[in-house]
Design an enzyme around this catalytic site. Structure first.
Site, PDB file in Angstrom:
ATOM      1  N   ASP A  84       0.817  -1.223   0.000  1.00  0.00           N
ATOM      2  CA  ASP A  84       0.000   0.000   0.000  1.00  0.00           C
ATOM      3  C   ASP A  84       0.846   1.265   0.000  1.00  0.00           C
ATOM      4  OD1 ASP A  84      -2.209  -1.752   0.346  1.00  0.00           O
ATOM      5  OD2 ASP A  84      -1.728  -1.830   2.472  1.00  0.00           O
ATOM      6  N   HIS A  99      -4.115  -1.715  -6.369  1.00  0.00           N
ATOM      7  CA  HIS A  99      -3.264  -0.644  -6.898  1.00  0.00           C
ATOM      8  C   HIS A  99      -4.162   0.484  -7.403  1.00  0.00           C
ATOM      9  CE1 HIS A  99       0.128  -3.798  -7.655  1.00  0.00           C
ATOM     10  NE2 HIS A  99      -0.107  -3.574  -6.392  1.00  0.00           N
TER      11      HIS A  99
END
Ligand code: IMP
Length: 453
Positions: free
Chosen positions: A17, A50
């Site tokens: 992340d 993503h």
């Protein structure tokens, strides 16, 4: 070894992340102006999230498709090292098509050797999780059971969708029904997460499961190829750029991450060598960049980082930086930047550059605390990727002067960023023993600054 000048790899340098999707998207956009480009993903599956922001400001979370989907000139490869969930992939392809308003998007090629990750794996993982006393560990996307199939020598691969061998599918279903039964669950009745609008999917009977998979196979067939010939040719073509988009992060790798809360795929760059069957040695990639958050770290899962932050500051950062899982929506744990861990990951990952995202997460009323060492029983100790060990170490911190969030968000060149931010960046690069490639100073496309000379 000959290094390919126009080759760039991006992996997570911490615990996932870190904002890799955006970096890949921006890099690819820049490179497609120069000619052909292949964007290669070699690991993970639907556990990744993503996020890409389009020029319109629209945000798209991609899970299995590489982040270059909106670059029509790019060829994106879902490589051999991935575990692919067919129905989630089709949902994602459809979503991309709708967002692109039927304009041309990237060309998708799926390696026929990539492994299938199915609802059966998700159900078994859920049953196992209950048996493991409900640990919050995995993303629930059936990733480790799909990889375990390979080690246990009974994987289903993308090529099995081409000839659709029903006997093989039946054996797979029956194995997972038996595994779930052993853990007290009835496979057919189990509900698993899906990207489709319903959010959950019942695994169903063997016939229902097979019928669904057959329909998905028909839709996916045209994307499945032996990609190795294309990779061998384009890798050696000086006019073709390569961007590698890794999923997850080195801190989640089963060899290098905080064991036991790790993922099953090879999250470091050496996974590229095995996924491409030796065609691409990762040492021949010119830019091997790890993406990290600049002023803090985040983590989801059961791992407890030694530098967990005071909750008041953690809440502030979580809200300002939207630190909630793109795949699971879970609130992320927030920790102080741990340079000891990050240096270890850079070293084992063969990293030569770092990209620092979220440089704007800085508050003038709060010094920036970073961990520069560990002690154990009063003695200086090194990093070890082991949760039990990391629970015992005591971080040694150094504090840095913060900078104004507003000022750095407004900067468009390195020269324009506030002086304390420059001091901080120089310190981080020295500690990590790499160079800084790029920083991001806000969520918008124009809020990224190239530092590399
Ligand atoms: P799995 O990959 O679903 O098996 O999950 C194993 C561990 O990796 C869990 O702690 C997950 O939260 C973590 N994980 C997997 N994918 C990601 C990601 O994309 N970002 C952050 N953590 C992840």
């Amino acid at each position: 070894m000959k290094v390919k000048a126009n080759s760039f790899a991006f992996c997570g340098g911490a615990f996932g992340d870190e904002g890799k999707g955006r970096i890949v998207d921006e890099y690819v956009n820049h490179l497609t102006k120069q000619g052909k480009i292949v964007v290669y993903r070699d690991n993970g599956g639907a556990n990744a999230g993503h996020t890409v922001t389009l020029p319109t400001g629209e945000r798209v979370a991609l899970h299995q498709l590489p982040s270059a989907m909106f670059s029509p000139k790019a060829t994106v490869v879902l490589g051999k090292g991935m575990v692919i969930h067919p129905s989630d992939l089709l949902t994602e392809i459809e979503e991309v098509r709708i967002i692109a308003k039927n304009q041309k998007v990237a060309t998708i090629m799926i390696d026929e050797m990539a492994v299938l990750s199915l609802d059966t794996h998700r159900a078994f993982e859920a049953a196992l999780k209950m048996w493991q006393n409900g640990s919050k560990g995995s993303t629930g996307r059936g990733i480790s059971p799909a990889y375990a199939d390979v080690l246990l020598r009974h994987p289903l691969r993308m090529r099995d969708l081409l000839d659709f061998d029903e006997k093989k599918i039946q054996e797979h279903y029956e194995l997972y029904a038996a595994l779930c039964k052993g853990l007290g669950e009835e496979l057919a009745d189990m509900k698993v997460p899906t990207l489709a609008e319903t959010g959950v999917q019942q695994v169903g009977s063997l016939t229902e499961f097979t019928t669904r998979l057959q329909a998905q196979a028909t839709q996916l067939r045209s994307y499945i190829h032996d990609v190795s010939t294309m990779v061998a040719e384009t890798w050696h073509d000086p006019d073709c750029s390569y961007v590698f988009e890794k999923a997850q992060a080195i801190g989640l790798d089963a060899r290098w991450g905080v064991y036991p809360d790790v993922t099953a795929s090879n999250t470091a760059l050496d996974g590229i060598y095995s996924a491409t069957e030796g065609i691409i040695d990762h040492h021949a990639i010119a830019v091997r960049a790890a993406v990290i958050k600049a002023t803090y770290m985040s983590s989801v899962g059961t791992r407890v980082l030694p530098t967990m932050m005071d909750e008041a500051l953690a809440i502030r950062i979580r809200e300002d930086a939207h630190e909630y899982g793109a795949t699971t929506k879970r609130p992320r744990d927030i920790a102080y930047l741990d340079l000891v861990a990050l240096r270890y990951y850079a070293q084992v990952g063969d990293i030569n550059y770092h990209v620092l995202t979220h440089m704007d997460i800085s508050y003038l009323d709060t010094p920036i605390k970073v961990c520069v060492g560990y002690t154990l029983n009063g003695k200086k100790v090194d990093y070890r990727p082991d949760q039990e060990y990391l629970l015992k170490v005591k971080p040694v911190y150094k504090e840095f002067a913060p900078w104004s969030m507003k000022d750095i968000q407004a900067a468009r060149t390195y020269d324009e960023i506030p002086e304390p931010a420059k001091i901080f960046l120089a310190f981080v690069a020295k500690q990590l023993k790499t160079k800084i490639l790029m920083i991001t100073t806000g969520p918008k496309r124009d809020q990224s600054i190239w530092v590399r000379d």
